[in-house]
Design an enzyme around this catalytic site. Structure first.
Site, short mmCIF file in Angstrom:
data_model
loop_
_atom_site.label_atom_id
_atom_site.label_comp_id
_atom_site.label_asym_id
_atom_site.label_seq_id
_atom_site.Cartn_x
_atom_site.Cartn_y
_atom_site.Cartn_z
N ASP A 21 42.15 33.01 33.06
CA ASP A 21 42.34 34.52 34.19
C ASP A 21 43.25 34.65 34.19
O ASP A 21 44.13 34.14 34.95
CB ASP A 21 40.71 34.39 34.25
CG ASP A 21 40.42 36.36 35.31
OD1 ASP A 21 41.10 37.03 34.85
OD2 ASP A 21 39.71 36.07 36.45
N GLY A 24 46.68 39.83 34.03
CA GLY A 24 46.89 41.11 34.91
C GLY A 24 47.50 41.12 35.72
O GLY A 24 49.12 42.12 36.21
N TRP A 26 49.30 38.41 36.85
CA TRP A 26 50.76 37.89 35.79
C TRP A 26 51.49 39.38 35.49
O TRP A 26 53.05 39.33 35.79
CB TRP A 26 50.13 36.79 34.51
CG TRP A 26 51.76 36.56 34.48
CD1 TRP A 26 51.89 34.84 34.98
CD2 TRP A 26 52.71 36.67 33.07
NE1 TRP A 26 53.28 34.21 34.37
CE2 TRP A 26 53.72 35.09 32.73
CE3 TRP A 26 52.43 37.54 32.82
CZ2 TRP A 26 54.68 35.72 32.14
CZ3 TRP A 26 53.92 37.75 31.69
CH2 TRP A 26 54.63 36.64 31.42
N ASN A 69 34.25 43.27 29.28
CA ASN A 69 35.51 43.86 29.74
C ASN A 69 35.43 45.48 28.29
O ASN A 69 36.29 45.81 29.06
CB ASN A 69 36.19 42.79 29.25
CG ASN A 69 36.53 41.39 29.59
OD1 ASN A 69 36.69 40.15 29.25
ND2 ASN A 69 36.60 41.54 31.15
N GLU A 208 30.95 19.91 35.14
CA GLU A 208 32.18 19.74 36.21
C GLU A 208 33.24 21.02 36.10
O GLU A 208 33.92 21.24 34.90
CB GLU A 208 33.04 18.70 36.11
CG GLU A 208 32.36 16.79 36.31
CD GLU A 208 31.88 16.86 37.72
OE1 GLU A 208 31.97 17.57 38.43
OE2 GLU A 208 30.86 16.73 37.30
C1 IPE Z 1 36.52 36.84 32.89
O1 IPE Z 1 37.43 37.06 33.25
C2 IPE Z 1 36.21 36.91 31.17
C3 IPE Z 1 37.55 36.27 30.41
C4 IPE Z 1 37.95 35.76 30.42
C5 IPE Z 1 37.28 36.61 29.12
P1 IPE Z 1 37.25 38.82 34.24
O2 IPE Z 1 38.82 39.04 34.31
O3 IPE Z 1 36.80 40.44 32.77
O4 IPE Z 1 36.76 38.31 34.88
P2 IPE Z 1 36.18 39.61 36.86
O5 IPE Z 1 35.31 40.04 36.22
O6 IPE Z 1 37.34 39.37 37.59
O7 IPE Z 1 34.67 38.35 37.14
C1 IPE Z 2 41.66 38.16 31.48
O1 IPE Z 2 42.90 37.82 32.37
C2 IPE Z 2 42.09 38.15 30.27
C3 IPE Z 2 40.43 38.70 30.04
C4 IPE Z 2 39.45 39.63 30.72
C5 IPE Z 2 41.07 39.81 29.39
P1 IPE Z 2 42.59 39.61 33.45
O2 IPE Z 2 43.17 40.29 32.14
O3 IPE Z 2 41.17 39.45 33.53
O4 IPE Z 2 43.83 39.58 34.46
P2 IPE Z 2 43.13 39.62 35.69
O5 IPE Z 2 41.76 39.04 36.22
O6 IPE Z 2 43.37 41.35 36.70
O7 IPE Z 2 44.71 39.32 36.73
MG MG Z 3 40.17 38.83 35.41
#
Ligand code: IPE
Ligand code: IPE
Ligand code: MG
Length: 252
Positions: A21, A24, A26, A69, A208
């Site tokens: 995670d 976005g 980053w 997603n 864990e």
């Molecule tokens: C969780 O990340 C799903 C993946 C890493 C693929 P999200 O960024 O979608 O999670 P939420 O919605 O913020 O909990």
């Molecule tokens: C994880 O990064 C990748 C996917 C869920 C596909 P994010 O896209 O959720 O990045 P943030 O959480 O918005 O920073």
């Molecule tokens: Mg995310």
């Protein structure tokens, strides 16, 4: 002594799962579009996979795209699918070179046809590799997985193949997409979020949990080593008392 050398090979998790995670955020920190973050996340995938395989971890599962997603803007979803296609194409030879078997879990039917075809090809071409199984969770969510398992179980009961009183944990495990893969001993989530986001709810019953503020595109081998070292300092009690665990250790 390097972080890697501090790891006790005798107490290595067999299975590590990662919620990747922070792509976005980053990208935003770099003044770029979210997709730029996803692209840079590929380096972290490579680092984590190679480091895990080198250490002797048998299974690495990466949460790459959740059922939820699909609700992101279409432009981001399309870019992620395109990136998945390209990455799998580019990585097949490296996976073979590193003796890593590719696997996928999730509602793969919901992926674009071209992605599914390409994924199946990569799975087929790496199926004889034996050092580590790298599982990508794609269009995956735990509640989806449990519902499809419940449906299949209901069908088995209806067909007279199984009696309700015979349903046990093993029966359910066999119907989960992770059938044959041991539960992860260690679950890592990057980006400083403290939640599970519908990932492997059944399988992490006794895992864990390790949370790091590192954003996924910045995740490197050392971050994996740190997580494993933290894991190795923990006492896994499985409901027993600390004394019981210590006594077993003494007898060994
Ligand atoms: C969780 O990340 C799903 C993946 C890493 C693929 P999200 O960024 O979608 O999670 P939420 O919605 O913020 O909990
Ligand atoms: C994880 O990064 C990748 C996917 C869920 C596909 P994010 O896209 O959720 O990045 P943030 O959480 O918005 O920073
Ligand atoms: Mg995310």
């Amino acid at each position: 002594m390097s972080l890697k050398e501090k790891i006790n090979p005798e107490r290595l998790p067999r299975h590590i799962a990662i919620i990747m995670d922070g792509n976005g955020r980053w990208a935003k920190n770099h003044g770029q579009h979210r997709v730029f973050g996803h692209r840079n996340g590929v380096t972290a995938v490579r680092e984590a996979s190679e480091a895990a395989a080198e250490l002797g971890v048998e299974y690495l599962t990466l949460y790459a795209f959740s059922t939820e997603n699909w609700n992101r803007p279409l432009i981001e979803v399309n870019a992620l699918m395109q990136l998945l296609l390209q990455t799998i194409n580019d990585e097949i030879s490296t996976l073979n070179k590193n003796n890593i078997r590719l696997n996928a879990i999730g509602d793969l039917e919901s992926l674009p046809k071209v992605n599914r075809k390409n994924l199946m090809k990569a799975i087929e071409e790496t199926r004889n590799n034996s050092r580590m199984t790298l599982t990508l969770a794609l269009s995956y969510s735990s509640k989806w997985e449990i519902v499809q398992a419940a449906r299949r179980l209901a069908e088995q009961v209806q067909a007279g193949l199984c009696k309700p009183e015979d349903v046990d944990q093993q029966c359910i495990e066999k119907l989960l997409t992770t059938n044959g893969i041991p539960d992860p001993e260690l679950l890592i989530r990057t980006s400083g979020e403290y939640r599970i986001s519908n990932f492997m709810l059944w399988q992490i019953a006794y895992s864990e949990l390790y949370f790091t503020p590192t954003l996924w595109p910045d995740f490197r081998r050392e971050d994996l080593y740190k997580a494993i070292l933290d894991y190795q300092c923990r006492e896994r009690r499985f409901g027993k008392t600390s004394e019981q665990i210590q006594n077993v250790k003494k007898q060994e």
